[in-house]
Structures are given as C-alpha cells and as structure tokens.
Design an enzyme around this catalytic site. Structure first.
Site, mmCIF file in Angstrom:
data_model
loop_
_atom_site.group_PDB
_atom_site.id
_atom_site.type_symbol
_atom_site.label_atom_id
_atom_site.label_comp_id
_atom_site.label_asym_id
_atom_site.label_seq_id
_atom_site.Cartn_x
_atom_site.Cartn_y
_atom_site.Cartn_z
ATOM 1 N N PHE A 252 46.882 49.011 42.162
ATOM 2 C CA PHE A 252 46.786 48.415 43.312
ATOM 3 C C PHE A 252 46.596 46.881 43.195
ATOM 4 O O PHE A 252 45.748 46.134 42.472
ATOM 5 C CB PHE A 252 45.702 48.570 44.546
ATOM 6 C CG PHE A 252 45.782 47.656 45.598
ATOM 7 C CD1 PHE A 252 45.895 48.282 46.829
ATOM 8 C CD2 PHE A 252 45.256 46.422 45.574
ATOM 9 C CE1 PHE A 252 45.848 47.383 47.948
ATOM 10 C CE2 PHE A 252 45.323 45.581 46.792
ATOM 11 C CZ PHE A 252 45.636 46.247 47.869
ATOM 12 N N GLU A 253 47.647 45.890 43.261
ATOM 13 C CA GLU A 253 47.592 44.519 43.144
ATOM 14 C C GLU A 253 48.556 43.848 44.307
ATOM 15 O O GLU A 253 49.501 44.203 44.756
ATOM 16 C CB GLU A 253 48.456 44.286 41.904
ATOM 17 C CG GLU A 253 47.381 44.144 40.712
ATOM 18 C CD GLU A 253 48.133 43.861 39.338
ATOM 19 O OE1 GLU A 253 49.584 44.020 39.454
ATOM 20 O OE2 GLU A 253 47.543 43.525 38.458
ATOM 21 N N ILE A 254 47.880 42.683 44.961
ATOM 22 C CA ILE A 254 48.575 41.770 45.701
ATOM 23 C C ILE A 254 48.498 40.675 45.008
ATOM 24 O O ILE A 254 47.383 39.787 44.864
ATOM 25 C CB ILE A 254 48.286 41.708 46.882
ATOM 26 C CG1 ILE A 254 48.108 43.341 47.798
ATOM 27 C CG2 ILE A 254 49.023 40.768 47.873
ATOM 28 C CD1 ILE A 254 47.709 43.392 49.262
#
Ligand code: GDP
Ligand code: MN
Length: 340
Positions: A252-254
């Site tokens: 998960f990365e933004i």
C-alpha cells in the site's frame, strides 16, 4: 394507489439516474493513477482488488489504472480488468533492463546468497513465521528480487507512468474495507505531504544484512540530502547506529513520484544498485522506500492513512471510532495489526 407507487418508483429511478450521472461526470482532479503490477496468473485476485477499490473509492473519483507486467498481458486479462474499472485502463510491458538481473551482477555470488538465505531459514526454523505467512519461496526467488528492485527504482520511469505525478499502488487480492469520501492525492498535495502509508512492520533481518551499512555510507557522502526534522526515530532506537527493521508496508502506497524522481532518491537508489544488494541479498522495496522517506523528508511529509481499512495477506489495518463509522467499514478494529 398504483399511481402513487408508480410515482415513487419514478422518483427513485430519477434519483438513481442523477447520482449515476454525477458519478460518471466526475473528473480526476490530481495528476494521479493507480499502479498495478501483476502476473496474468493473478487475474482473479486482480479483479477482486479492483472491485474493492471501485466500490469504496474510485467509482466516485475515476482515477485511471496502469497495469504493468514483465510479460505481455493476455486478452482475457485486459478484457476482464477493463470491464471492472470505471475509468481508463492502460497495459504496459516492463523493459528488460528494468526487470532482469543485470549482467554485471556476479550470478555465482547471487546464487550463493539465495541458497544461504533459504538454508538458514530451514536450519533455524525461520527467524520468524513471516516467510510462511507470506508464501513460500520469497527468500530464494530471483523473480521476487527483480520485483523488489523494479519497485524500488524503476516503476516511476515506465513510459506509461511518466506522465503522472501521484500514484496509489495496488496488489492482487487486497481489500479496501471503508468508504473513502475525499481525494487522498489532493489532500496530500494540500498538506505538502509526499509519502502515504497504512501498515508498518518489521523486515526480516536476513534479507537486508548490509542495507543499513550502505545507507550510512551514502549519508556520510551526501549529508545534504538528510532532511532536518526527519523521521530517523522511526528507523532507529540509537540515533542511527543500527536499523530497527521498521518499515512501511509498500504493497500500500500513495505517494508523489517527484520524490522518487528527485535528486536525493535518484542518488540513493543508484548507490544501492551499485552495491548489488538487490541480488546478493534481497533488499526489499519496502525498507528501501521507508528509509528514504524517513531520512530525506520531514516527518510531517509522511501521511498515515488511518481511515483506509486495508488488508493484504494476513495483515490488516482497520480504523476505529468515528472513522470506522464514517467509512461504513466492514472490517473489525479488533483484527487490526497495529496493536500486535
Ligand atoms: P508479497 O506481497 O511480498 O508477498 O509479494 P507478491 O508476490 O504479492 O508480489 C508483489 C507484487 O509484485 C504483486 O503485485 C505481484 O503481482 C507482483 N509480482 C511479483 N512477482 C512478479 C513477477 O514475476 N511478474 C509480475 N508481472 N508481477 C510480479
Ligand atoms: Mn503481495
């Protein structure tokens, strides 16, 4: 009576049609895309991830998707995934130089490193149960190393990704448990933030025996890249002498790719690449990204997305209290990994 029912139905239909029309007319506001690296064999799990993402966020926001693969996607993959998304989908092949083990890597030494990692894990019964939880073969696999290196230093240079500034990384088989009613890209932009995460955990020490040493060498050569007010405290309990193995879980990365494309990270990645540790050891993109974000950014430029309920494999994050209620979350805060 019949008329009344008819009217009510007609009204309902109109309301429904209006809200659909509103959704369809939504245009993305940030220069952002989803990045979805996957194999053809993972199609079903890819489709499930898209379903959660669309239901909980993207049917309202309509951000595009870029799917990447080291092999060509099948027609079935392209057809099914593009029918799942409410927005544009593009499909790219990763150039060989961004994926394959480079020729200058000494394969004999790399193989010895892979075998050692597997053997030690068998002999000592595993330093933790993590490799078992995460699936077999992640210690001895070359393709896993290709993936980690690609996600560390190359995904943001892919021709289909270059036009974008922001991305949200998705993987096959993940779940999004809560409605997200606002735009996380715009929110980060407005708050001057760069790297967003959802879950943090410990890396397997045997996969990165010399990563911290290489990092300290880099810092002493380029002290100017270390931000004042950084998050070294997240990485180390002794002021930077040793690494505590904490990292943001990068499935998960933004994040803002200007950071990965910028001077500090480019120099850091090149330095790590020159050490060969992606192959001689098994440096993961999670510790590499986490170390860079924690050292080259100010603490406030990191963003914890508490309101996003998320599950990957057996670890999950679930908000509690008002955020759980507002997001109509289908996860239980009791199952969140945060408290382990
Ligand atoms: P884990 O999350 O660390 O267990 O690793 P995964 O097996 O989930 O891999 C991480 C991401 O890379 C996922 O999106 C996978 O689909 C993708 N991936 C891993 N290996 C390969 C590969 O050899 N080819 C392609 N195209 N994608 C891969
Ligand atoms: Mn995964």
């Amino acid at each position: 009576m019949e008329e009344l029912v008819g009217n009510t139905l007609a009204q309902k239909t109109n309301i429904w049609a209006d809200s659909l029309a509103n959704q369809a007319s939504a245009t993305p506001k940030a220069n952002a895309t989803f990045i979805f690296l996957a194999r053809n064999s993972e199609l079903k799990a890819v489709v499930e991830s898209i379903q959660y993402m669309e239901d909980r966020f993207n049917k309202k926001f309509q951000y595009p998707y870029v799917f990447l693969n080291d092999e060509p996607f099948t027609d079935e993959f392209k057809e099914w995934t593009s029918q799942m998304v409410s927005s544009k989908a593009e499909y790219g092949i990763i150039p060989r130089e961004h994926w394959q083990q480079p020729d200058w890597i000494d394969e004999e030494r790399a193989k010895a490193g892979r075998d050692k990692m597997v053997d030690e894990n068998i002999i000592y019964g595993g330093m933790s149960s993590y490799p078992e939880i995460m699936g077999l073969n992640i210690l001895g696999s070359v393709s896993y190393r290709n993936m980690c290196r690609f996600n560390s230093g190359y995904f943001f240079r892919h021709p289909l990704i270059l036009p974008y500034r922001w991305y949200w990384r998705i993987e096959p088989g993940v779940r999004f448990y809560c409605d997200l009613g606002y735009d996380p890209f715009l929110s980060m932009e407005d708050n001057n933030q760069v790297y967003g995460f959802n879950i943090a955990l410990y890396e397997l020490e045997e996969t990165i025996p010399t990563l911290w040493k290489a990092t300290k060498e880099f810092i002493s050569k380029h002290p100017q890249y270390v931000a004042s007010g950084n998050a070294m405290g997240f990485l180390s309990e002794d002021g930077g002498r040793t690494y505590n193995l904490c990292h943001f879980w990068s499935n998960f990365e933004i994040a803002d790719m200007e950071f990965w494309r910028g001077e500090a990270y480019t120099a850091y990645f090149d330095w790590l690449e020159s050490k060969g540790g992606f192959y001689y050891e098994r440096w993961g993109d999670a510790p590499v990204h986490s170390i860079a974000a924690s050292l080259f950014l100010r603490k406030e430029q990191l963003r914890f997305f508490d309101e996003i309920g998320y599950k990957h494999e057996s670890f999950q994050h679930c908000p509690s209290g008002d955020r759980h209620k507002q997001g109509r979350c289908s996860c239980s805060p009791k199952d969140a990994f945060d408290w382990d």
